[in-house]
Design an enzyme around this catalytic site. Structure first.
Site, PDB file in Angstrom:
ATOM      1  N   ASN A   1       0.976  -1.555   0.294  1.00 40.48           N
ATOM      2  CA  ASN A   1       0.133  -0.125   0.109  1.00 40.48           C
ATOM      3  C   ASN A   1       0.817   1.404   0.080  1.00 40.48           C
ATOM      4  O   ASN A   1       1.526   1.695   0.486  1.00 40.48           O
ATOM      5  CB  ASN A   1      -0.816   0.191   1.138  1.00 40.48           C
TER       6      ASN A   1
ATOM      7  N   HIS B   1     -14.498  -3.834  10.491  1.00 39.60           N
ATOM      8  CA  HIS B   1     -13.258  -3.065  11.375  1.00 39.60           C
ATOM      9  C   HIS B   1     -14.845  -2.000  11.719  1.00 39.60           C
ATOM     10  O   HIS B   1     -15.640  -1.230  10.512  1.00 39.60           O
ATOM     11  CB  HIS B   1     -12.615  -1.775  10.075  1.00 39.60           C
TER      12      HIS B   1
ATOM     13  N   ARG C   1     -14.164  -5.157  15.783  1.00 39.57           N
ATOM     14  CA  ARG C   1     -12.743  -3.895  15.706  1.00 39.57           C
ATOM     15  C   ARG C   1     -13.717  -2.788  16.175  1.00 39.57           C
ATOM     16  O   ARG C   1     -14.027  -2.320  15.242  1.00 39.57           O
ATOM     17  CB  ARG C   1     -11.800  -4.193  14.638  1.00 39.57           C
TER      18      ARG C   1
ATOM     19  N   TYR D   1      -6.580   7.698  12.712  1.00 35.63           N
ATOM     20  CA  TYR D   1      -7.025   6.330  11.850  1.00 35.63           C
ATOM     21  C   TYR D   1      -7.955   5.353  12.160  1.00 35.63           C
ATOM     22  O   TYR D   1      -8.615   5.716  13.332  1.00 35.63           O
ATOM     23  CB  TYR D   1      -5.630   5.774  12.173  1.00 35.63           C
TER      24      TYR D   1
ATOM     25  N   ASP E   1      -6.831  -1.673  17.174  1.00 36.14           N
ATOM     26  CA  ASP E   1      -5.249  -0.986  16.752  1.00 36.14           C
ATOM     27  C   ASP E   1      -5.156   0.235  17.646  1.00 36.14           C
ATOM     28  O   ASP E   1      -5.556   1.226  17.054  1.00 36.14           O
ATOM     29  CB  ASP E   1      -5.710  -1.347  15.428  1.00 36.14           C
TER      30      ASP E   1
ATOM     31  N   HIS F   1      -1.637   0.866  16.286  1.00 33.30           N
ATOM     32  CA  HIS F   1      -1.431   1.334  15.119  1.00 33.30           C
ATOM     33  C   HIS F   1      -0.363   2.370  15.506  1.00 33.30           C
ATOM     34  O   HIS F   1      -0.478   3.383  15.002  1.00 33.30           O
ATOM     35  CB  HIS F   1      -2.521   2.825  14.345  1.00 33.30           C
TER      36      HIS F   1
ATOM     37  N   GLU G   1      -3.963  -4.435  19.668  1.00 37.13           N
ATOM     38  CA  GLU G   1      -2.581  -4.652  18.168  1.00 37.13           C
ATOM     39  C   GLU G   1      -2.015  -3.399  18.227  1.00 37.13           C
ATOM     40  O   GLU G   1      -2.157  -1.969  18.222  1.00 37.13           O
ATOM     41  CB  GLU G   1      -3.757  -4.761  16.925  1.00 37.13           C
TER      42      GLU G   1
ATOM     43  N   GLU H   1       2.047  -6.318  11.484  1.00 37.90           N
ATOM     44  CA  GLU H   1       1.048  -6.493  10.408  1.00 37.90           C
ATOM     45  C   GLU H   1       2.439  -5.819   9.093  1.00 37.90           C
ATOM     46  O   GLU H   1       2.109  -5.493   8.151  1.00 37.90           O
ATOM     47  CB  GLU H   1       0.157  -5.504  10.379  1.00 37.90           C
TER      48      GLU H   1
ATOM     49  N   ARG I   1       0.053 -10.942  12.881  1.00 37.04           N
ATOM     50  CA  ARG I   1      -0.536 -10.408  12.416  1.00 37.04           C
ATOM     51  C   ARG I   1       0.076 -10.076  10.967  1.00 37.04           C
ATOM     52  O   ARG I   1      -0.746  -9.618   9.894  1.00 37.04           O
ATOM     53  CB  ARG I   1      -0.632  -8.820  12.955  1.00 37.04           C
TER      54      ARG I   1
ATOM     55  N   HIS J   1      -3.401 -10.044   8.887  1.00 38.38           N
ATOM     56  CA  HIS J   1      -3.247  -9.031   8.482  1.00 38.38           C
ATOM     57  C   HIS J   1      -4.657  -9.267   6.536  1.00 38.38           C
ATOM     58  O   HIS J   1      -4.281 -10.054   6.439  1.00 38.38           O
ATOM     59  CB  HIS J   1      -2.466  -8.299   7.506  1.00 38.38           C
TER      60      HIS J   1
ATOM     61  N   ASP K   1      -6.115  -3.229   1.331  1.00 37.04           N
ATOM     62  CA  ASP K   1      -4.501  -3.240   0.714  1.00 37.04           C
ATOM     63  C   ASP K   1      -4.064  -4.658   0.678  1.00 37.04           C
ATOM     64  O   ASP K   1      -3.032  -5.050  -0.269  1.00 37.04           O
ATOM     65  CB  ASP K   1      -3.477  -2.390   0.761  1.00 37.04           C
TER      66      ASP K   1
ATOM     67  N   GLU L   1      -8.603 -11.011   9.836  1.00 34.56           N
ATOM     68  CA  GLU L   1      -9.315  -9.819   9.870  1.00 34.56           C
ATOM     69  C   GLU L   1      -9.999  -9.764   7.832  1.00 34.56           C
ATOM     70  O   GLU L   1      -9.207 -10.473   6.962  1.00 34.56           O
ATOM     71  CB  GLU L   1      -8.323  -8.821   9.449  1.00 34.56           C
TER      72      GLU L   1
ATOM     73  N   TRP M   1       2.165   6.990  12.289  1.00 35.30           N
ATOM     74  CA  TRP M   1       0.873   6.760  11.730  1.00 35.30           C
ATOM     75  C   TRP M   1       0.506   5.646  11.955  1.00 35.30           C
ATOM     76  O   TRP M   1       0.882   4.167  11.827  1.00 35.30           O
ATOM     77  CB  TRP M   1       1.361   7.672  10.468  1.00 35.30           C
TER      78      TRP M   1
END
Ligand code: EZ4
Ligand code: CO
Length: 412
Positions: free
Chosen positions: A37, A122, A147, A159, A220, A222, A246, A272, A293, A322, A326, A349, A412
């Site tokens: 991605n 999600h 999630r 996010y 998550d 992130h 996560e 991930e 993940r 994951h 994407d 997921e 991020w």
């Protein structure tokens, strides 16, 4: 059986996907997902310039040898670009081998260890009302694990929240939640860890009160917290019994998770953005996580991810592959065949692709009662419609990045 053609197909129905298609002198074809991605064309170049020329004339049955050859002969090992490219070759060869055997791929991987794969979607919302609606919509779509991502007061765009207006406007698709946005530059999002840490437990308390104790809930982080902040979050979420928390820290530094583990019994999932067993070696051996993940697409394919998961199994660590949008339908199919066959499957997921994507990739998986199944066609069970793919040329798109209130770039 020799490989005679290797084509790298780039298409952008709803979003960018990179697919490797191998053809053999027997006329069999195999597909592999190589989508990274926001950095898609780096993998395209790696494949077209450096791997395709090496594949022509090779024995299509020699999967392990091809994996070792591509990994070791490059000299420059690991990394997301290399491992996505190797993954695409590996999955395409497994697809071909399973077609040659006349079996769905999971049969070659040892057969089904379960009837289907528990999958989570999600749900998200800026406010509690939006979030509750989103959780209910997911339950109506059949999800039995969800999630939960929430807006944070004072932060405009963060996010995990579905209302990605630019993405929706440009594509007409509402992915729950697709972070990559088309355009020449990455979008900027804002972040404040203290506000986040204060707000998230109140949201999980409200969700538990509304939906009860049974529903498996995931979250998550992130990659945004320091080890001690991650420990605080894990501890403050303990009353709400998460299935997993996560990516609490960036995890380039595996020792960080020791500190998190000392302070919380909330289960942890990570990986991930990892791409080899070496990234996992210490955190599996020291039992610092509960779920792996990695996607097949980003971890060297079925051959390598199976190796990671077999290592994890010795420590009662399970898979949590994951599966955002994407990961292409080809990558999702690979995940489903692997997940169905291994003993230590945890959860998958599953975000669901848009209509254009489904018109390019003809798929045979099923989704019922909250369970995924890859179907029983020989191979992966996915075909790529080249004419449809040709309608959607590559479009520049980037993942967003974060800045704090004082302008500092943050993870991020
Ligand atoms: O941000 O797939 O758990 N899922 C995630 C994803 C990732 C994107 C990055 O490409 O963290 O939403
Ligand atoms: Co994640």
């Amino acid at each position: 059986m020799k490989i005679t053609h290797a084509d790298v197909i780039v298409t952008s129905p709803d979003r960018n996907f990179v697919t490797l298609k191998l053809t053999t002198d027997d006329g069999l074809t195999g597909l592999g997902d190589a989508t990274l991605n926001g950095r898609e064309l780096a993998v395209v170049a790696y494949l077209r310039e450096h791997i395709v020329p090496l594949l022509i004339g090779r024995d299509a049955h020699a999967i392990e040898d091809t994996w070792q050859f591509l990994y070791r002969s490059a000299y420059w090992r690991r990394g997301p670009v290399t491992m996505a490219a190797i993954a695409a070759v590996d999955v395409a060869l497994w697809d071909i081998k399973a077609k040659a055997a006349g079996m769905p791929l999971y049969q070659l991987l040892g057969g089904a260890s379960r009837t289907g794969l528990l999958a989570y979607g999600h749900a998200s919302g800026k406010t509690l009302d939006e979030l509750f609606d989103s959780v209910r919509q997911h339950q109506e779509k059949g999800y039995r694990a969800i999630r939960v991502q929430t807006g944070v007061p004072g932060l405009k765009s963060i996010y995990g929240i579905a209302s990605n207006a630019t993405f929706e406007a440009n594509t007409g698709v509402r992915y729950d939640h697709e972070p990559a946005q088309r355009g020449a530059l990455p979008a900027e999002e804002d972040w404040d860890t203290r506000s986040y840490l204060r707000h998230v437990p109140t949201v999980f308390e409200a969700v538990r009160n509304e939906f009860g104790p049974e529903l498996p809930l995931l979250h998550d982080g992130h990659h945004r917290m320091t080890p001690i902040q991650a420990a605080q979050l894990g501890k403050s979420l303990e009353p709400y019994d998460l299935f997993w928390l996560e990516d609490v820290t960036p995890a380039e530094n595996p020792e960080a998770l020791r500190l998190v583990r000392q302070h919380t019994t909330t289960p942890l999932a990570i990986g991930e953005i990892f791409n080899t067993v070496w990234d996992y070696q210490q955190i599996i051996r020291e039992q610092l996580i509960d779920y792996v993940r990695s996607a097949v697409t980003h971890t060297g394919g079925i051959t390598h991810l199976k190796r990671v998961l077999e290592y994890a199994a010795q420590y009662q660590i399970k898979s949590g592959m994951h599966g955002p949008t994407d990961i292409s339908p080809v990558g999702m199919a690979a995940a489903m065949h692997l997940g169905l066959s291994i003993h230590n499957f945890g959860i998958q997921e599953y975000m669901q692709h848009g209509d254009k994507t489904n018109s390019v990739f003809e798929q045979s998986f099923t989704w019922s009662n909250g369970l995924l199944h890859p179907g029983n066609k020989p191979g992966l069970g996915v075909d790529l419609n080249v004419d449809e793919a040709g309608k959607y040329p590559y479009e520049t798109a980037y993942l967003p990045y974060n800045r704090l209130a004082d302008g500092t770039v943050h993870d991020w």
